[in-house]
Design a protein around this motif. Structure first.
Motif, PDB file in Angstrom:
ATOM      1  N   MET A   1       6.797  50.110  34.369  1.00  0.00           N
ATOM      2  CA  MET A   1       7.802  49.239  35.002  1.00  0.00           C
ATOM      3  C   MET A   1       7.448  47.784  34.734  1.00  0.00           C
ATOM      4  SD  MET A   1       8.764  48.929  39.029  1.00  0.00           S
ATOM      5  CE  MET A   1       9.818  47.608  39.593  1.00  0.00           C
ATOM      6  N   ALA A   2       8.413  47.021  34.204  1.00  0.00           N
ATOM      7  CA  ALA A   2       8.149  45.627  33.835  1.00  0.00           C
ATOM      8  C   ALA A   2       8.581  44.689  34.958  1.00  0.00           C
ATOM      9  CB  ALA A   2       8.887  45.268  32.548  1.00  0.00           C
ATOM     10  N   THR A   3       7.743  43.733  35.265  1.00  0.00           N
ATOM     11  CA  THR A   3       8.056  42.700  36.260  1.00  0.00           C
ATOM     12  C   THR A   3       8.243  41.380  35.536  1.00  0.00           C
ATOM     13  OG1 THR A   3       6.730  43.823  37.950  1.00  0.00           O
ATOM     14  CG2 THR A   3       7.263  41.503  38.326  1.00  0.00           C
ATOM     15  N   GLU A   4       9.409  40.755  35.731  1.00  0.00           N
ATOM     16  CA  GLU A   4       9.711  39.509  35.027  1.00  0.00           C
ATOM     17  C   GLU A   4       8.963  38.326  35.636  1.00  0.00           C
ATOM     18  OE1 GLU A   4      13.943  39.160  35.214  1.00  0.00           O
ATOM     19  OE2 GLU A   4      14.253  40.360  33.398  1.00  0.00           O
ATOM     20  N   ALA A  57       2.725  41.863  29.160  1.00  0.00           N
ATOM     21  CA  ALA A  57       3.321  42.630  28.060  1.00  0.00           C
ATOM     22  C   ALA A  57       4.021  41.751  27.047  1.00  0.00           C
ATOM     23  CB  ALA A  57       4.301  43.661  28.632  1.00  0.00           C
ATOM     24  N   SER A  58       4.644  40.652  27.503  1.00  0.00           N
ATOM     25  CA  SER A  58       5.381  39.803  26.556  1.00  0.00           C
ATOM     26  C   SER A  58       5.419  38.375  27.049  1.00  0.00           C
ATOM     27  CB  SER A  58       6.821  40.314  26.374  1.00  0.00           C
ATOM     28  OG  SER A  58       7.542  40.230  27.587  1.00  0.00           O
ATOM     29  N   ILE A  59       5.522  37.439  26.096  1.00  0.00           N
ATOM     30  CA  ILE A  59       5.671  36.014  26.381  1.00  0.00           C
ATOM     31  C   ILE A  59       6.983  35.569  25.751  1.00  0.00           C
ATOM     32  CG2 ILE A  59       4.785  33.718  25.866  1.00  0.00           C
ATOM     33  CD1 ILE A  59       1.968  34.835  26.103  1.00  0.00           C
ATOM     34  N   ALA A  60       7.891  35.002  26.581  1.00  0.00           N
ATOM     35  CA  ALA A  60       9.231  34.677  26.104  1.00  0.00           C
ATOM     36  C   ALA A  60       9.415  33.203  25.752  1.00  0.00           C
ATOM     37  CB  ALA A  60      10.267  35.079  27.162  1.00  0.00           C
ATOM     38  N   ALA A  61       8.430  32.361  26.035  1.00  0.00           N
ATOM     39  CA  ALA A  61       8.538  30.932  25.735  1.00  0.00           C
ATOM     40  C   ALA A  61       7.191  30.434  25.227  1.00  0.00           C
ATOM     41  CB  ALA A  61       8.963  30.149  26.971  1.00  0.00           C
ATOM     42  N   GLU A  63       4.322  27.458  23.886  1.00  0.00           N
ATOM     43  CA  GLU A  63       3.842  26.154  24.318  1.00  0.00           C
ATOM     44  C   GLU A  63       4.665  25.047  23.671  1.00  0.00           C
ATOM     45  OE1 GLU A  63      -0.304  25.796  23.609  1.00  0.00           O
ATOM     46  OE2 GLU A  63      -0.876  27.348  25.063  1.00  0.00           O
ATOM     47  N   GLY A  64       5.080  24.079  24.488  1.00  0.00           N
ATOM     48  CA  GLY A  64       5.905  22.986  23.995  1.00  0.00           C
ATOM     49  C   GLY A  64       7.380  23.198  24.219  1.00  0.00           C
ATOM     50  N   ASP A  65       7.808  24.454  24.529  1.00  0.00           N
ATOM     51  CA  ASP A  65       9.219  24.729  24.801  1.00  0.00           C
ATOM     52  C   ASP A  65       9.630  24.110  26.131  1.00  0.00           C
ATOM     53  OD1 ASP A  65       9.349  26.137  22.481  1.00  0.00           O
ATOM     54  OD2 ASP A  65       9.594  28.113  23.405  1.00  0.00           O
ATOM     55  N   THR A  66      10.892  23.684  26.221  1.00  0.00           N
ATOM     56  CA  THR A  66      11.473  23.209  27.474  1.00  0.00           C
ATOM     57  C   THR A  66      12.270  24.342  28.099  1.00  0.00           C
ATOM     58  OG1 THR A  66      11.592  20.919  26.696  1.00  0.00           O
ATOM     59  CG2 THR A  66      13.005  21.516  28.544  1.00  0.00           C
ATOM     60  N   VAL A  67      11.974  24.645  29.346  1.00  0.00           N
ATOM     61  CA  VAL A  67      12.614  25.775  30.023  1.00  0.00           C
ATOM     62  C   VAL A  67      13.215  25.308  31.335  1.00  0.00           C
ATOM     63  CG1 VAL A  67      11.217  27.618  29.009  1.00  0.00           C
ATOM     64  CG2 VAL A  67      10.327  26.366  30.973  1.00  0.00           C
ATOM     65  N   GLU A  68      14.340  25.893  31.709  1.00  0.00           N
ATOM     66  CA  GLU A  68      15.010  25.537  32.945  1.00  0.00           C
ATOM     67  C   GLU A  68      14.493  26.390  34.097  1.00  0.00           C
ATOM     68  OE1 GLU A  68      19.166  25.922  32.320  1.00  0.00           O
ATOM     69  OE2 GLU A  68      19.327  24.128  31.063  1.00  0.00           O
ATOM     70  N   VAL A  69      14.742  25.922  35.327  1.00  0.00           N
ATOM     71  CA  VAL A  69      14.378  26.698  36.514  1.00  0.00           C
ATOM     72  C   VAL A  69      15.016  28.080  36.438  1.00  0.00           C
ATOM     73  CG1 VAL A  69      14.664  26.848  39.025  1.00  0.00           C
ATOM     74  CG2 VAL A  69      14.028  24.675  37.974  1.00  0.00           C
ATOM     75  N   ASN A  70      14.242  29.107  36.712  1.00  0.00           N
ATOM     76  CA  ASN A  70      14.634  30.524  36.703  1.00  0.00           C
ATOM     77  C   ASN A  70      14.720  31.116  35.292  1.00  0.00           C
ATOM     78  OD1 ASN A  70      15.113  32.774  38.420  1.00  0.00           O
ATOM     79  ND2 ASN A  70      17.259  32.773  37.805  1.00  0.00           N
ATOM     80  N   LEU A  72      13.416  32.904  31.893  1.00  0.00           N
ATOM     81  CA  LEU A  72      12.416  33.954  31.677  1.00  0.00           C
ATOM     82  C   LEU A  72      11.218  33.400  30.908  1.00  0.00           C
ATOM     83  CD1 LEU A  72      11.780  37.013  31.954  1.00  0.00           C
ATOM     84  CD2 LEU A  72      12.804  37.305  29.685  1.00  0.00           C
ATOM     85  N   LEU A  73      10.030  33.625  31.462  1.00  0.00           N
ATOM     86  CA  LEU A  73       8.791  33.190  30.806  1.00  0.00           C
ATOM     87  C   LEU A  73       8.083  34.348  30.107  1.00  0.00           C
ATOM     88  CD1 LEU A  73       7.345  30.861  33.594  1.00  0.00           C
ATOM     89  CD2 LEU A  73       8.315  30.145  31.408  1.00  0.00           C
ATOM     90  N   GLY A  74       8.164  35.515  30.706  1.00  0.00           N
ATOM     91  CA  GLY A  74       7.488  36.678  30.134  1.00  0.00           C
ATOM     92  C   GLY A  74       7.664  37.873  31.045  1.00  0.00           C
ATOM     93  N   ALA A  75       6.880  38.923  30.781  1.00  0.00           N
ATOM     94  CA  ALA A  75       6.972  40.138  31.587  1.00  0.00           C
ATOM     95  C   ALA A  75       5.594  40.766  31.731  1.00  0.00           C
ATOM     96  CB  ALA A  75       7.950  41.121  30.963  1.00  0.00           C
ATOM     97  N   ILE A  76       5.382  41.393  32.885  1.00  0.00           N
ATOM     98  CA  ILE A  76       4.135  42.096  33.169  1.00  0.00           C
ATOM     99  C   ILE A  76       4.421  43.584  33.259  1.00  0.00           C
ATOM    100  CG2 ILE A  76       2.356  42.477  34.934  1.00  0.00           C
ATOM    101  CD1 ILE A  76       2.593  39.553  35.671  1.00  0.00           C
ATOM    102  N   ASP A  77       3.610  44.383  32.570  1.00  0.00           N
ATOM    103  CA  ASP A  77       3.719  45.831  32.651  1.00  0.00           C
ATOM    104  C   ASP A  77       2.920  46.282  33.872  1.00  0.00           C
ATOM    105  OD1 ASP A  77       3.876  48.529  32.379  1.00  0.00           O
ATOM    106  OD2 ASP A  77       2.922  48.646  30.409  1.00  0.00           O
TER     107      ASP A  77
END
Length: 498
Positions: A1-4, A57-61, A63-70, A72-77
Motif C-alpha cells: 500500500m502506497a502512502t503519498e 518507493a518513488s520521488i516525484a520532484a 532538487e531545484g523544482d518549484t512545487v505548489e502546496v499539496n 505530490l512529492l513522492g510515495a512510501i511503500d
C-alpha cells in the motif's frame, strides 16, 4: 500500500516552495515523522516528515523544482514497513536502560505551520530530578510564542541534551527520562558527568561557499552575482535559503558594510540576549514601518453611555454569563460594524492585488512577560457580547501563561490594542501586517467639553486608527472612526445594526 507525500501548508500567503534537497533517496527505509525532504520558501526552510513507516518507493520532484502546496512529492511503500522495522526504529520508542528500567526520549514537538526551530528558554527540571507524567520540564521559545514541553512519562530526568539558549529543531532530542525499576534520583545523578551535552553541539554552522548551497539559492546567487560568504543563512544548521539570497540581493549596498562590533558593557550594565519572540516582534514592527504607507488619524469618544450601560446591567450580566461586562466587547462589536461599512480597513494587499475579507477575525493585543502577542477572536460578527468577553478573558489568561497555540495568533483581519490599561492617553499603534488597520484604545479621562453652548465634564477616550494609506484613503479612515464614535456614544445602534 502506497502512502503519498505531499507539500504541506506553508503559512499565510505562501503558495509554493522549491525542493532544496532530498534527505532520503528512493529505496531508503523510513520511519514515521522522519524528515524526508527539505523545502525552501521565500520566508523559511522546512522539512517534510514521513507520513508513514516503510520504504521511499518513488520521488516525484527533483532538487531545484518549484512545487505548489499539496503537490505530490513522492510515495512510501507502507507494506514494506515490517520488512525494514529493524533498520528504521520509531524515534520515540522506549529503549532498555542498563539499570533495568526503560529510557523515554523527550523531543521538540511540532509548534505549528512555518515553525521549524525553537530556543531553549529555561529548564524547569534538572538532571536527576523526579518528574511526573505531563509535568512541564522545559520551556521553549519560538519566534511566535513560548511553550512548555511536558514529560511523556513518569520517572527520573536522566539526561539533558541541550542547554539554555541553544537552538533546536522540531524533532530534536531534548532529554531522556528513565522509567521503571532503575529510575532513581541517585542512579540518574551518577550519569550526569559522562552524559553532559557538548557545548558546541547545537552551534554548528554550514559552509557559506556557493558549492554548499542547495539548487534554489545557488541559482539566485549565480544570477545576481552575489557573494555567498556574506549572506547570513536562516535555514537548518545556518544554511542559506532562497529567501536569504533574495533578501541579500535587495540590500546589496548594505552588504558591503562590515557589521558593527557589539560595544563593551560597563560595570553597571548587563547584556541579555533577546528572546526569539522579542526578536520577531522587533523585526515585524520594523517591516511594517518599512513596507506600509502608515498613517494615523484620531478622534475622541464620550464613554458616558457605555459606562452607564455597564453599571446598569453588570450584576445581571455576570450572574447569567459568568463573566464581567467589560469595555472590549463594545469596541469589538463597534469595530465590526465600522469594518462592514469601510471594507478597505478589513482588507490586505497581496502583491498588486487587494484581498477583501468577508469575515471579521479581530486580533486583541495582549501584553505578557515575554512580549506582545495578538490572539484572534474568530467570526466576531457572529458572536454575542458574552461570547466575546469569555473568549477574550480565556485568550488573555493563556497568553500571559504562555499556553497559546500558534494558530490562535494567525489569520486576524483587524487588531485592537488597549494601551489605556497601562495609562496611555494617546499613541500611534503600529500595523500588525498584513492587516491594513489597527485601532488604539486609551485611558478614560474626565475632561471639559462643550455641549449645546455649555461646558460639561464627561469621561472621554481618545481613539487612534493607524492604517495603510496604500489601500485605505483618508476619507475611509475618518469614516471608520466616526462610526466607532457613533456606536459607542449610542450603544443601541449596535443592537439595531444601524
Amino acid at each position: 500500500m502506497a502512502t503519498e507525500i505531499r507539500v504541506p501548508a506553508l503559512g499565510e500567503s505562501v503558495t509554493e516552495a522549491t525542493i532544496g534537497r532530498w534527505i532520503k533517496k528512493e529505496g531508503d527505509a523510513v520511519s514515521v515523522d522522519e524528515p524526508l525532504v527539505e523545502l525552501e520558501t521565500d520566508k523559511v526552510s522546512v522539512e517534510v516528515p514521513a507520513p508513514a513507516a516503510g520504504v521511499l518507493a518513488s520521488i516525484a520532484a527533483a532538487e531545484g523544482d518549484t512545487v505548489e502546496v499539496n503537490a505530490l512529492l513522492g510515495a512510501i511503500d507502507a507494506a514494506a514497513a515490517g520488512q525494514t522495522a529493524s533498520s528504521a526504529p520509531a524515534a520515540a520508542a522506549p529503549t532498555p536502560a542498563a539499570s533495568g528500567g526503560a529510557e523515554i526520549e523527550v523531543r521538540v514537538p511540532a509548534a505549528g505551520e512555518s515553525v521549524t526551530e525553537a530556543d531553549i528558554g529555561e529548564w524547569l527540571k534538572g538532571e536527576g530530578d523526579v518528574v511526573a507524567l505531563d509535568e512541564p520540564i522545559v520551556s521553549l521559545e519560538t519566534d511566535k510564542a513560548a511553550m512548555d514541553v511536558p514529560a511523556p512519562a513518569a520517572g527520573v530526568l536522566k539526561k539533558l541534551a541541550a542547554k539554555v539558549g541553544d537552538t533546536v529543531e522540531v524533532g530534536a532530542l531534548l532529554a531522556v527520562i528513565e522509567t521503571g525499576a532503575g529510575a532513581t534520583a541517585n542512579g540518574a545523578a551518577a550519569t550526569m558527568a559522562s552524559e553532559q551535552p557538548s557545548p558546541n553541539a547545537a552551534t554548528q554552522s554550514a559552509p557559506a561557499g556557493a558549492d554548499a548551497l542547495s539548487p534554489a539559492p545557488r541559482r539566485v546567487v549565480a544570477e545576481r552575482g552575489l557573494d555567498a560568504s556574506t549572506i547570513a543563512g536562516t535555514g537548518k544548521d545556518g544554511r542559506i535559503t532562497k529567501g536569504d539570497a533574495l533578501a541579500a540581493n535587495a540590500s546589496v549596498p548594505a552588504q558591503s558594510r562590515a557589521p558593527a562590533a557589539p560595544r563593551e558593557t560597563g560595570p553597571r550594565e548587563e547584556r541579555v540576549r533577546m528572546s526569539r519572540l522579542r526578536q520577531t516582534i522587533a523585526r515585524r514592527l520594523k517591516e511594517a514601518q518599512d513596507s506600509a504607507a502608515m498613517l494615523t488619524t484620531f478622534n475622541d469618544v464620550d464613554m458616558t453611555a457605555v459606562i452607564e450601560l455597564r453599571k446598569q446591567y453588570k450584576e445581571l450580566f455576570d450572574k447569567k454569563h459568568g463573566i464581567k461586562l467589560g469595555f472590549m466587547s463594545f469596541f469589538v462589536k463597534a469595530a465590526v460594524h465600522a469594518l462592514k461599512e469601510v471594507p478597505d480597513v478589513n482588507a490586505e494587499i497581496d502583491g498588486t492585488d487587494i484581498i477583501y475579507k468577508n469575515h471579521y477575525d479581530i486580533g486583541v493585543a495582549v501584553g505578557s512577560d515575554k512580549g506582545l502577542v495578538v490572539p484572534v477572536v474568530r467570526d466576531a460578527d457572529q458572536k454575542s457580547m458574552a461570547d466575546i468577553e469569555l473568549e477574550i478573558a480565556e485568550l488573555g489568561r493563556r497568553a500571559r501563561s504562555g499556553d497559546l497555540k500558534i494558530e490562535e495568533m494567525q489569520g486576524g483581519t483587524f487588531t485592537i490594542s488597549n494601551g489605556g490599561i497601562y495609562g496611555s492617553l494617546l499613541s500611534t499603534p503600529i500595523l500588525n501586517q498584513p492587516q491594513s488597520g489597527i485601532l488604539g484604545m486609551h485611558r478614560i479621562e474626565e475632561r471639559p467639553i462643550a455641549r449645546n453652548g455649555e461646558v460639561i465634564i464627561r469621561p472621554m477616550m481618545y481613539l487612534a486608527l493607524s492604517y495603510d494609506h496604500r489601500i485605505v484613503d483618508g476619507k475611509g479612515a475618518v469614516t471608520f472612526l466616526v462610526r466607532m464614535k457613533e456606536n459607542l456614544e449610542d450603544p443601541q445602534r449596535l443592537l439595531l445594526d444601524l
